[in-house]
Design an enzyme around this catalytic site. Structure first.
Site, PDB file in Angstrom:
ATOM      1  N   HIS A  96       0.845  -1.202   0.000  1.00  0.00           N
ATOM      2  CA  HIS A  96       0.000   0.000   0.000  1.00  0.00           C
ATOM      3  C   HIS A  96       0.882   1.253   0.000  1.00  0.00           C
ATOM      4  CE1 HIS A  96      -3.918  -2.014   1.212  1.00  0.00           C
ATOM      5  NE2 HIS A  96      -3.027  -2.989   1.248  1.00  0.00           N
TER       6      HIS A  96
ATOM      7  N   ASP B 139      -5.750   5.912   1.871  1.00  0.00           N
ATOM      8  CA  ASP B 139      -5.902   4.543   1.406  1.00  0.00           C
ATOM      9  C   ASP B 139      -7.366   4.123   1.577  1.00  0.00           C
ATOM     10  OD1 ASP B 139      -5.786   1.632   1.326  1.00  0.00           O
ATOM     11  OD2 ASP B 139      -3.639   1.839   1.654  1.00  0.00           O
TER      12      ASP B 139
ATOM     13  N   GLN C 162      12.823  -5.670  -7.308  1.00  0.00           N
ATOM     14  CA  GLN C 162      11.902  -6.412  -8.196  1.00  0.00           C
ATOM     15  C   GLN C 162      11.664  -5.752  -9.551  1.00  0.00           C
ATOM     16  OE1 GLN C 162       8.646  -8.755  -6.648  1.00  0.00           O
ATOM     17  NE2 GLN C 162       7.217  -7.682  -7.972  1.00  0.00           N
TER      18      GLN C 162
ATOM     19  N   ALA D  75      14.682  -8.498  -3.321  1.00  0.00           N
ATOM     20  CA  ALA D  75      15.273  -8.166  -4.628  1.00  0.00           C
ATOM     21  C   ALA D  75      14.787  -6.799  -5.099  1.00  0.00           C
ATOM     22  CB  ALA D  75      14.856  -9.220  -5.643  1.00  0.00           C
TER      23      ALA D  75
END
Ligand code: UDP
Length: 502
Positions: free
Chosen positions: A45, A148, A383, A381
């Site tokens: 989020h 949110d 990503q 990682a």
């Protein structure tokens, strides 16, 4: 036009002297509206909301980004904040409690959503917001809150009290957002028939716009819980409150989910689809890399390792930030991966395994050897870089929305193993609607893992056209003529048109 009615006449602090709030507002409001951004305290989020906040800051807004103390400390540890502030001098971090007692683990979803935690969070958020209005500060009160979708009950009441508009950011796909809006209906109509689990393969017909797209088993797994359970209550209340927002922001793009986005415009006065946000951010902010938010330490060895692999030969494996595996599941996946004989890069977060953190001396020799020969395991990682690397040819994913969108952008086919939240919906869309991957339908059996990994990596061509097409559309959407670019401009225009009445 969004309206904000702040009627309090106060003073603000600039360095050491106080000047009347009204003069500061006249001075700054026209040029730098202040926006308060409130993510739910989970990485999936925080990341997209941070990207949006950064873009808004880059476009001349003042930002207060509200983390929990726990996540703020992680940020201090892993993000280069001095460089960040040099690049974004009008971006401010604030932190509040997560409401979880100190002797319990932070960042456990169930603890974060418990009523007692939430009421403490609501109280501190209220104090923070009132603080901008009541107490002398350098910055004017926010002209709007970007909250949110699952922080709606925490933010909506106090925002309405102060007359500050809330724009909600649901960090799910449009399809999953639409399904969550129908959760009560699904429960009331008993659409998920747990008495007859054999029916879970039945195709759902009663969610408008999604007729014949989803099966019962693709609905969020929380629906398997008893009505009135903590999770169900939480999602229903948050979603209901979220629909009172002045607008809805989604990290998706029109060409991916157009029909459902249109449906959402019947609920929200404005819908801003501005994804993929990580790509929009990269196209608009030079030096984006040096201002990236980090809550964990990335292991960059994996990029060097990828540099030595053949083009499109590697399967990248990651289960995101929240999913946990049992020892048994981990071993099944591991056997399947090693037996597939494909090179793999696997993210094993320190908190991935349920219970004791590692397998100790119980790792079979063939797994150690197979991994040494063809694999690499890392704790975390980079990503986005991994998915963009030419050696990566497939992604075994838990189907979190950020991972799905990052993968779509790079045109990499997916092998989906969804477990929690809305991941089952994303996985269904990937395999059936968009045709860019395979759904493992919940199995982690080593033979099936092996077979499906081979299937994905050896038959890439089957998915390549759709994956490349989708990647092209994702990239186009953030260009100057694209829908997400255009919607971002609209969002900025609407924020700037908010009239602060005093
Ligand atoms: N991620 C990462 N490195 C990793 C694993 C994940 O940077 O080793 C990032 C990933 O790029 C994505 C986010 O973590 O942006 C995970 O979000 P997602 O919505 O996919 O999953 P969730 O957080 O819900 O598990």
């Amino acid at each position: 036009m969004l309206t904000c009615k702040l009627s309090i006449n106060r003073c603000v602090e600039t360095n050491h002297c106080f000047i009347p709030l009204s003069s500061v507002l006249t001075m700054e409001k026209s040029t730098r509206p202040h926006i308060l951004v409130l993510p739910f305290p989970a990485e999936g989020h925080i990341k997209p909301m941070f990207n949006l906040a950064k873009l808004l800051s880059h476009r001349g807004h003042r930002i207060t980004f509200v983390n929990t103390h726990h996540n703020h400390n992680r940020l201090l540890q892993f993000t280069d904040l001095p460089s960040f502030h040099t690049q974004f001098p009008h971006f401010h971090f604030a932190s509040i409690t997560d409401g979880v007692p100190v002797d319990l683990p932070p960042n456990e979803f169930e603890l974060l959503i418990s009523p007692s935690s939430r009421s403490q969070v609501a109280k501190e958020f209220r104090d923070l917001l009132w603080g901008f209005v009541e107490k002398p500060r350098r910055w004017d009160p926010p002209c709007c809150i970007i909250a949110d979708g699952i922080m709606s009950t925490v933010s909506m009441n106090v925002a309405q009290e102060l007359g500050v508009p809330v724009i909600t950011f649901r960090t799910y796909s449009a399809t999953a957002t639409w399904v969550s809006i129908h959760l009560s209906k699904i429960i009331q109509e008993g659409l998920m028939d747990l008495q007859h689990p054999e029916d879970l393969d039945k195709v759902l017909t009663s969610i408008p716009g999604l007729e014949n797209s989803l099966r019962e088993c693709d609905l969020p797994p929380i629906l398997k819980l008893k009505p009135g359970s903590l999770f169900i209550d939480f999602y229903i209340k948050e979603t209901l409150t979220m629909t009172q927002a002045s607008g809805l922001i989604l990290n998706t793009f029109d060409q991916l989910e157009a029909p459902i986005i249109t449906k959402l415009t019947t609920i929200f006065p404005k819908v801003y689809t501005i994804g993929p946000l990580h790509t929009l951010t990269k196209t608009q902010i030079t030096n984006n890399n040096s201002s990236t938010l980090h809550l964990r330490k990335e292991d960059r060895r994996c990029i060097t390792w990828l540099d030595h692999q053949k083009a499109k030969s590697v399967l990248y494996v990651s289960f995101g930030t929240l999913v946990k595996l049992s020892h048994e599941q981990l071993l099944e996946f591991w056997h399947g991966l090693v037996n597939s004989l494909k090179p793999f890069l696997w993210v094993i977060r320190h908190d991935l395994i349920i219970g004791k953190g590692d397998l100790g001396n119980n790792v079979p020799m063939e797994l150690e050897l197979g991994t040494k020969e063809r694999g690499l395991m890392v704790d975390w990682a980079p990503q986005e870089k991994v998915l963009a690397h030419p050696s990566v040819g497939g992604f075994l994913t838990h189907s979190g929305w950020n991972s799905t969108l990052e993968c779509i952008t790079e045109g990499v086919p997916m092998l989906c193993w969804p477990l929690i939240a809305e991941q089952t919906i994303n996985s269904r869309c990937v395999s059936e609607q968009w045709g860019i991957g395979l759904n493992m339908n919940g199995t982690s059996d080593r033979l099936i893992v092996e077979k499906m990994v081979k299937n994905l990596m050896e038959n890439r061509i089957r998915f390549e056209n759709s994956a490349n097409e989708m990647s092209k559309k994702a990239r186009e959407s953030v260009q100057e003529t694209g829908s997400s670019f255009h919607n971002m401009e609209n969002l900025i225009k609407d924020i700037r048109s908010i009239k602060v009445m005093r």
